[in-house]
Design an enzyme around this catalytic site. Structure first.
Site, PDB file in Angstrom:
ATOM      1  N   LYS A  79       0.791  -1.226   0.000  1.00  0.00           N
ATOM      2  CA  LYS A  79       0.000   0.000   0.000  1.00  0.00           C
ATOM      3  C   LYS A  79       0.832   1.289   0.000  1.00  0.00           C
ATOM      4  O   LYS A  79       0.354   2.345  -0.423  1.00  0.00           O
ATOM      5  CB  LYS A  79      -0.946   0.007   1.194  1.00  0.00           C
ATOM      6  CG  LYS A  79      -2.153  -0.923   1.047  1.00  0.00           C
ATOM      7  CD  LYS A  79      -3.129  -0.409   0.002  1.00  0.00           C
ATOM      8  CE  LYS A  79      -4.450  -1.177   0.048  1.00  0.00           C
ATOM      9  NZ  LYS A  79      -5.440  -0.615  -0.884  1.00  0.00           N
ATOM     10  N   SER A  87       0.591  -9.785  -0.882  1.00  0.00           N
ATOM     11  CA  SER A  87       0.373  -8.345  -0.783  1.00  0.00           C
ATOM     12  C   SER A  87       0.711  -7.736   0.567  1.00  0.00           C
ATOM     13  O   SER A  87       0.977  -6.537   0.654  1.00  0.00           O
ATOM     14  CB  SER A  87      -1.085  -8.013  -1.127  1.00  0.00           C
ATOM     15  OG  SER A  87      -1.971  -8.710  -0.272  1.00  0.00           O
TER      16      SER A  87
END
Length: 420
Positions: free
Chosen positions: A58, A313
């Protein structure tokens, strides 16, 4: 033409983002996983975004967007809504660039992620816990934008965010001598899949990009099915990094062109993948980050003999959740079963159940009478863990043979949620 078509994320946007991000990010490794490669008879590579500076991808989109703001926008401050990882990326970026920000997070966000946001942001970031889902927090963030003139840093539905995320695919493709046959990528709001898909399909159209969603929050799958973005009435919030009721309009538009398929992974299967990655590879991964690895099982035949990339992720997993993760995995794998049992009202009934019904390799993990008074004359909640799922039917047969009056709670969602 849809409005979102005017905001296409191209190769130049991703390359530009990659140059900007070199100031702050780690170029995470692309590692061949011997265990998974042997298990699926192919070459499996893991893109380790769990090793990123904020332990998730992110930071890429957040920093790229915040760094691109005008001086006036920076001075007014920024605001974001996030279930955790985007908030950490925004907080890190605020501190690095000296910008004040307000971060709205669902009250259900794991405490570990909330602490990380405060640590990364320091005095530059205020954390506000609101609502039960990302969508609740997002509504509060939008209100703050209107009231205070702050700039919203959307977690997924912005070109700069998507371009930053696309740098992951750029690094993957640059690290490989030959393009991958398959790339598996998590879908929450769609920002990661849109960025990865955009880059991969531009430089290697033959590579199949597979999006992966949690079964309990499959908003992109529903959008694909209906041909438009929709809001799911209810979602399972367990895979917090991907539990979104409504994907973005832009991310849907890009994903509808860039993805070859979307698969849905049950939350319990994701838990199994978390435990296997930890036990076999010493990799700590959060539920959303485990989805691409869990999806390999669903693509076993197609990936045999191929080169496969799974984008891990993030690794922001709260240790306090591990017991729940283990429980969900055992239930999904058919190894943990709960029953409500009415024992016969005669002496020795419980002893017979333990000696003649419970198998030698079965384990009672929970036993409690449901009545506060006259307990022995009321039903009991019994949890049984099996060594293999094949032991389940023989267990039921022995219960029927002994005339045990029981209800299988695993098959009654309402009772299960009430009692377990």
């Amino acid at each position: 033409m849809k409005e979102s078509d005017n905001r296409i994320v191209g190769l130049e946007d991703i390359v530009r983002a990659h140059h900007m991000l070199r100031e702050v990010i780690v170029r995470t490794p692309l590692q061949r996983d011997a265990v998974l490669s042997a298990k699926y008879d192919c070459n499996v590579y893991l893109k380790r975004e769990d090793l990123q500076v904020v332990r998730s991808f992110k930071i890429r989109g957040a920093y790229n967007m915040i760094r691109s703001l005008s001086e006036e926008e920076r001075n007014r401050g920024i605001v974001c809504a996030s279930a955790g990882n985007h908030a950490q990326g925004v907080a890190f970026s605020c501190r690095a660039l000296g910008i004040h920000g307000k971060v709205y997070m669902p009250s259900t966000t794991p405490n570990q992620k909330v602490k990380q946001v405060r640590r990364f942001g320091g005095d530059y970031v205020e954390v506000v816990l609101k609502g039960d889902t990302f969508d609740d927090a997002y509504e509060e963030a939008m209100q703050a934008c209107v009231e205070h003139g702050m700039t919203l840093i959307h977690p997924f539905d912005e070109p700069k965010i998507i371009a930053g995320n696309g740098t992951i695919a750029m690094e993957v493709m640059e690290s490989m001598s030959e393009p991958a046959d398959f790339v598996f990528v998590t879908i929450g709001g769609g920002g990661l899949a849109a960025g990865v898909g955009s880059y991969v399909k531009t430089v290697s159209p033959s590579t199949k990009v597979i999006g992966v969603e949690p079964s309990g929050a499959a908003s992109m799958s529903e959008a694909f099915k209906r041909g438009e973005v929709v809001t799911l009435p209810e979602i399972d919030k367990f895979v917090d990094g991907a539990a979104v009721k409504r994907v973005g309009g832009l991310t849907y538009d890009i994903c509808s062109r860039a993805l070859d398929d979307i698969v849905k992974v049950p939350e319990g299967k994701a838990c199994t993948a978390i435990l296997e990655l930890y036990n076999e590879n010493a990799i700590v991964v959060e539920p959303a980050g485990s989805l691409p690895v869990a999806a390999l099982d669903l693509y076993r035949d197609q990936i045999r003999g191929k080169t496969v990339v799974c984008i891990v992720s993030g690794g922001n997993n709260d240790i306090d959740r591990m017991q729940e993760i283990k429980e969900r995995s055992l239930i999904y794998e058919g190894l943990k079963h709960y029953f409500m049992i009415n024992f016969p009202q005669r002496a020795g009934a419980l002893r017979e159940f333990l000696s003649e019904v419970i198998g030698p390799e079965d384990d009672i993990t929970r036993f409690e009478y449901t009545k506060k008074n006259d307990k022995e004359n009321g039903p009991a909640l019994v949890g049984i863990e099996l060594l293999s799922k094949e032991a389940y039917e023989p267990l039921l047969e022995r219960m029927k043979l002994k005339g045990v009056d029981y209800v299988e709670l695993n098959k009654d969602l309402n009772l299960f949620n009430m009692l377990i």
